[in-house]
Design a protein around this motif. Structure first.
Motif, PDB file in Angstrom:
ATOM      1  N   ALA A 115     -64.203  20.557-108.881  1.00 14.81           N
ATOM      2  CA  ALA A 115     -63.671  21.527-109.848  1.00 14.81           C
ATOM      3  C   ALA A 115     -62.799  22.571-109.147  1.00 14.81           C
ATOM      4  O   ALA A 115     -61.733  22.952-109.653  1.00 14.81           O
ATOM      5  N   LEU A 116     -63.243  23.033-107.977  1.00 16.41           N
ATOM      6  CA  LEU A 116     -62.469  24.045-107.247  1.00 16.41           C
ATOM      7  C   LEU A 116     -61.139  23.456-106.773  1.00 16.41           C
ATOM      8  O   LEU A 116     -60.077  24.080-106.936  1.00 16.41           O
ATOM      9  N   ASP A 117     -61.183  22.268-106.218  1.00 16.30           N
ATOM     10  CA  ASP A 117     -59.940  21.645-105.748  1.00 16.30           C
ATOM     11  C   ASP A 117     -59.003  21.366-106.923  1.00 16.30           C
ATOM     12  O   ASP A 117     -57.778  21.510-106.795  1.00 16.30           O
ATOM     13  N   GLU A 190     -58.905  26.993-115.766  1.00 13.24           N
ATOM     14  CA  GLU A 190     -60.373  27.014-115.657  1.00 13.24           C
ATOM     15  C   GLU A 190     -61.005  25.654-115.953  1.00 13.24           C
ATOM     16  O   GLU A 190     -61.786  25.514-116.896  1.00 13.24           O
ATOM     17  N   PRO A 191     -60.644  24.633-115.153  1.00 11.40           N
ATOM     18  CA  PRO A 191     -61.136  23.288-115.445  1.00 11.40           C
ATOM     19  C   PRO A 191     -62.664  23.180-115.433  1.00 11.40           C
ATOM     20  O   PRO A 191     -63.323  23.717-114.546  1.00 11.40           O
ATOM     21  N   MET A 192     -63.174  22.463-116.435  1.00  5.72           N
ATOM     22  CA  MET A 192     -64.598  22.129-116.524  1.00  5.72           C
ATOM     23  C   MET A 192     -64.748  20.661-116.182  1.00  5.72           C
ATOM     24  O   MET A 192     -64.107  19.807-116.801  1.00  5.72           O
ATOM     25  N   SER A 217     -72.353  19.855-114.586  1.00  5.30           N
ATOM     26  CA  SER A 217     -71.002  20.301-114.902  1.00  5.30           C
ATOM     27  C   SER A 217     -70.650  21.489-114.017  1.00  5.30           C
ATOM     28  O   SER A 217     -71.534  22.275-113.642  1.00  5.30           O
ATOM     29  N   ALA A 218     -69.377  21.601-113.667  1.00  2.00           N
ATOM     30  CA  ALA A 218     -68.941  22.703-112.807  1.00  2.00           C
ATOM     31  C   ALA A 218     -67.605  23.248-113.282  1.00  2.00           C
ATOM     32  O   ALA A 218     -66.805  22.520-113.883  1.00  2.00           O
ATOM     33  N   GLN A 219     -67.363  24.520-112.992  1.00  4.00           N
ATOM     34  CA  GLN A 219     -66.118  25.175-113.415  1.00  4.00           C
ATOM     35  C   GLN A 219     -65.782  26.312-112.450  1.00  4.00           C
ATOM     36  O   GLN A 219     -66.679  27.032-111.982  1.00  4.00           O
TER      37      GLN A 219
END
Ligand code: MF3
Ligand code: CO
Ligand code: CO
Length: 243
Positions: A115-117, A190-192, A217-219
């Motif tokens: 998610a961070l990348d 802000e991708p989930m 899930s991550a964001q």
């Protein structure tokens, strides 16, 4: 917008040390609320926003977004997204990060990294003269290449004197599509990212969004400003500003 963005990053920098096994998300909410109101003399935008009852969002494990702080305590191996929006002098800053509780769960770490990348790949495309679809596509491509899925029901957004403004910044789509990105625009990305399938379900509280298959899930979220020759990330934390 720069001031609001900095204050938002400061809250996330401040709260990290409190994210430990045994702390409740209500306690994290109270610490952030008091810091924003008393130290920063700002306003926590989520509080009473469309009826949201707390000052921050805390989304644990399979919760995708908009988790409501409660007396539930964090446990070793949980991962939690903390999403902060500060209003200062009428302008909004909006940012979220993933925090691992105690010893990090490997799959959670991996999903959070994807998610961070993905967020950074999106930011790389956020340039004057490019189009919003370029951001969307770069994010989707990265996430799917890493065998994760993109949540489609929620997106980034324009931000300024309003919390959520046009345009919608989708995290999936086609390159060279959508409106042109112009200097002076401020919006969030802000991708989930789900470890399993992309589908989500809204809980009966009408806020908490969870993965349908209960996968993790991550964001991560930043607020960015488009400049004449690139972009400025308004919500970088102290560690990233030092780089
Ligand atoms: N901060 C979220 C976003 O990134 C929105 C939260 S709305 C709330 O757009 F009401 F839940 F706070
Ligand atoms: Co946002
Ligand atoms: Co947010």
């Amino acid at each position: 917008m720069r001031v609001a963005g900095r204050l938002t990053a400061d809250v996330l920098d401040m709260i990290g040390q409190y994210v430990q096994p045994g702390v409740s998300t209500d306690e994290l909410d109270r610490i952030c609320h008091d810091y924003i109101v008393e130290t920063q003399q700002g306003i926590p935008a989520p509080l009473n926003y469309r009826g949201f009852p707390k000052s921050i969002c805390t989304s644990i494990n399979h919760v995708v977004c908009h988790g409501i702080p409660s007396n539930k305590k964090l446990r070793n191996g949980d991962c939690v997204n903390i999403d902060i929006t500060v209003i200062k002098d009428g302008f909004h800053g909006d940012s979220s990060r993933m925090f691992h509780v105690g010893k990090p769960n490997l799959q959670a770490q991996r999903t959070a990294q994807v998610a961070l990348d993905a967020l950074w790949h999106g930011i790389d495309q956020a340039l004057p003269g490019a189009r919003f679809g370029d951001i969307s596509h770069a994010i989707q491509k990265h996430i799917e290449a890493h065998h994760c899925s993109v949540v489609r029901e929620y997106c980034g957004h324009g931000i300024g004197s309003n919390f959520h403004e046009d345009p919608q910044v989708l995290h999936y789509g086609q390159p060279n599509s959508g409106n042109e990105i112009l200097p002076g625009m401020t919006f969030t990305i802000e991708p989930m990212v789900n470890a399993g399938k992309r589908h989500v379900r809204l809980m009966p509280d009408k806020w908490t969004v969870v993965t349908k298959d209960h996968s993790l899930s991550a964001q991560w979220e930043h607020t960015i400003l488009i400049t004449e020759d690139g972009n400025e990330i308004l919500t970088l934390g102290a560690a990233e500003r030092a780089k």
